[in-house]
Enzyme design. Structure first.
Site, mmCIF file in Angstrom:
data_model
loop_
_atom_site.group_PDB
_atom_site.id
_atom_site.type_symbol
_atom_site.label_atom_id
_atom_site.label_comp_id
_atom_site.label_asym_id
_atom_site.label_seq_id
_atom_site.Cartn_x
_atom_site.Cartn_y
_atom_site.Cartn_z
ATOM 1 N N HIS A 89 10.902 -3.209 5.198
ATOM 2 C CA HIS A 89 10.348 -3.729 6.445
ATOM 3 C C HIS A 89 10.838 -5.153 6.697
ATOM 4 O O HIS A 89 11.608 -5.711 5.899
ATOM 5 C CB HIS A 89 8.814 -3.628 6.454
ATOM 6 N N CYS A 113 -7.974 -0.862 -6.616
ATOM 7 C CA CYS A 113 -7.315 -0.541 -5.339
ATOM 8 C C CYS A 113 -5.989 0.127 -5.645
ATOM 9 O O CYS A 113 -5.100 -0.487 -6.249
ATOM 10 C CB CYS A 113 -7.094 -1.806 -4.518
ATOM 11 N N HIS A 127 -5.667 -3.519 2.350
ATOM 12 C CA HIS A 127 -5.468 -2.113 2.729
ATOM 13 C C HIS A 127 -6.637 -1.510 3.504
ATOM 14 O O HIS A 127 -6.548 -0.373 3.963
ATOM 15 C CB HIS A 127 -5.194 -1.280 1.468
ATOM 16 N N CYS A 156 -2.945 -1.719 -3.912
ATOM 17 C CA CYS A 156 -2.498 -2.941 -4.584
ATOM 18 C C CYS A 156 -2.071 -2.693 -6.022
ATOM 19 O O CYS A 156 -1.450 -3.567 -6.642
ATOM 20 C CB CYS A 156 -3.611 -3.994 -4.597
ATOM 21 N N LYS A 174 1.144 -0.792 10.321
ATOM 22 C CA LYS A 174 1.440 0.470 11.008
ATOM 23 C C LYS A 174 0.262 0.924 11.859
ATOM 24 O O LYS A 174 0.449 1.475 12.947
ATOM 25 C CB LYS A 174 1.793 1.543 9.983
ATOM 26 N N LYS A 194 -1.092 -10.100 11.753
ATOM 27 C CA LYS A 194 -0.277 -9.547 10.683
ATOM 28 C C LYS A 194 0.180 -8.142 11.075
ATOM 29 O O LYS A 194 -0.605 -7.353 11.611
ATOM 30 C CB LYS A 194 -1.073 -9.499 9.379
ATOM 31 N N HIS A 253 10.608 -7.819 3.951
ATOM 32 C CA HIS A 253 11.660 -7.769 2.942
ATOM 33 C C HIS A 253 12.898 -8.503 3.431
ATOM 34 O O HIS A 253 13.547 -9.231 2.669
ATOM 35 C CB HIS A 253 12.020 -6.317 2.610
ATOM 36 N N CYS A 310 -10.885 -3.370 0.138
ATOM 37 C CA CYS A 310 -9.748 -4.253 -0.096
ATOM 38 C C CYS A 310 -9.349 -4.878 1.233
ATOM 39 O O CYS A 310 -9.114 -4.149 2.218
ATOM 40 C CB CYS A 310 -8.574 -3.465 -0.679
#
Length: 482
Positions: free
Chosen positions: A20, A130, A150, A133, A302, A299, A23, A147
């Site tokens: 993504h 989690c 997520h 994570c 998806k 942030k 990265h 979390c």
């Protein structure tokens, strides 16, 4: 570490999905730093590590969902990251894979070292975990029982696993952070790291194999698999031959680590504790870049539908425009809003209208007026001093990894050059040849410095610019974006 050697590593992306934009940011920043250091120290004195993290329950689950073996799954996604690097001109020295055979010997060496010291022990416990994570959570880590990253409730794990006595090294880590506050950039995050270390507890470093079948078995206990973080973090020393070549290892350590905000506790806390347990020096420098946010400052995720595809951006604008926007323009150590309109404005104003325009004006006038440029003996001292001061500021900032601030300085060179040529106006008929010669040689010197400083971020454009300047050949270096 040999002071003439420079070692930098990114985090290893988890291969449960395609690369993504985050990265791209991290890889590009690391690549710019590595290219800059190669120019300064020589290629043989720089080592840039990148790779993929390929163990864990999430990866095993995803491979089952796709109906392929776990090894086929990690091969597929690891190759995607390699291709991603190629598309964005990321020149790494080694691509590390945690599923490769060479990785296991490094993991076993650090495990056995800690075990022999009494830092690894087995106990029964129950805790919230989690899956996203791959991490245990305390109540204060959660928001409304979920979390925060997520947005899912944790599962409760009750079993007997191996633990690493990281709390044993708490005071040593805190003392190091107190004495070396500049180890972390941005400095504003040092207290967050200290607070994490102050509260650090011994960590579980294995799982039952029946629950996590894809990983490295614990030495002498084939019912347990080494926890993904204790496994993957070892790549930072594995890539420089921790278990197999002492001389090579010692000339590169300690290194520089670049990572995102989600990784601060692992890079600055858990990994440093592991290094202490292995009786190795702490990391030399920790570079924490920000999040890539959408145009509204949220942030990317998806579920919100606000994710920017790096592949789509690459198709639209090419690798070097993306490299420039992410690596040279967005705040290096802060969150950045990825906005296509801003990207186009930045490329048009900084590259096309300033850098490219200045190069074109100088080359065209040199041809038209019959002036030999690149004769740096004909430069005015006052002008040279202005250029050299900007260069000095840029290099100081680059040495401190302040990329966006450094390239803001480089942009000042283009502004200086265009302002200077407008003031002198060498195209006017009343200008004598000596005035024109001095003006264009001043500017050819400025452009040579500008090209050299921009090379780590836009190497292909700078190669073409250098050819144009040296050969006095006309070129349209940057196409303006509509």
């Amino acid at each position: 570490m040999n002071k003439n050697k420079f070692y930098i590593t990114t985090t290893l992306p988890y291969v449960n999905a395609t690369p993504h934009i985050g990265h791209a940011l991290e890889f590009i920043q690391a690549d710019i730093i590595a290219r800059y250091k190669r120019k300064k120290l020589g290629k043989e004195n720089v080592f840039f590590n990148l790779g993929t993290d390929e163990h864990g329950s999430k990866i095993h689950q995803k491979s089952q969902e796709e109906g392929i073996s776990t090894q086929e799954f990690v091969d597929k996604y690891s190759n995607q990251f390699k291709d991603f690097c190629k598309k964005f001109d990321i020149e790494y020295d080694f691509f590390y894979r945690t599923s490769a055979d060479y990785h296991k010997k490094h993991v076993y060496k650090i495990w056995n070292h800690c075990l022999q010291k009494g830092d690894i022990y087995k106990k029964k416990y129950s805790a919230k975990y989690c899956v996203g994570c791959e991490e245990f959570k305390t109540e204060k880590d959660l928001i409304n029982g979920k979390c925060p990253i997520h947005q899912k409730e944790c599962i409760t794990i009750s079993e007997e696993n191996y633990f690493f006595a990281i709390s044993k090294y708490k005071e040593k880590m805190l003392e190091y952070l107190e004495k070396n506050p500049n180890i972390l950039s941005p400095k504003s995050k040092i207290n967050e790291l200290k607070n994490f270390v102050k509260d650090i507890q011994d960590i579980s470093i294995s799982r039952r194999k029946e629950k996590m079948p894809w990983g490295i078995e614990v030495p002498n206990d084939n019912e347990q698999v080494i926890y993904v973080w204790f496994d993957a973090l070892t790549n930072y020393i594995g890539t420089i031959d921790y278990a197999s070549d002492k001389n090579n290892f010692e000339q590169w350590r300690p290194g520089i680590q670049i990572f995102g905000p989600d990784n601060l506790r692992f890079q600055g806390g858990i990994w440093q504790g592991m290094l202490a347990g292995a009786d190795l020096d702490f990391s030399k420098k920790l570079l924490m870049h920000g999040y890539i946010l959408d145009g509204k400052g949220q942030k990317m995720s998806k579920s919100l539908g606000n994710v920017v595809s790096p592949f789509e951006q690459l198709e639209k604008y090419g690798s070097e425009y993306i490299r420039f926007y992410l690596g040279a323009y967005l705040n290096t150590f802060g969150d950045g809003n990825y906005q296509e309109e801003e990207l186009k404005d930045v490329i048009n104003s900084r590259l096309a209208d300033n850098f490219g325009n200045l190069l074109s004006r100088v080359v065209n006038l040199a041809n038209k007026k019959g002036v030999k440029i690149n004769d740096f003996e004909k430069i005015e001292n006052e002008f040279k001093n202005k250029v050299d001061n900007i260069k000095k500021n840029t290099l100081n900032l680059m040495d401190n990894f302040e990329l966006s601030s450094a390239f803001n300085e480089v942009h000042k060179l283009a502004i200086l050059g265009n302002g200077y040529i407008n003031d002198i106006a060498p195209w006017e008929k009343n200008k004598d040849q000596k005035q024109i010669q001095i003006c264009l040689n001043n500017l050819s010197y400025l452009l040579s410095i500008l090209i050299d400083l921009y090379e780590p971020v836009i190497p292909k454009f700078c190669y073409e610019a250098k050819k144009s300047l040296e050969n006095i050949e006309k070129i349209v270096l940057f196409k303006k974006l509509d």
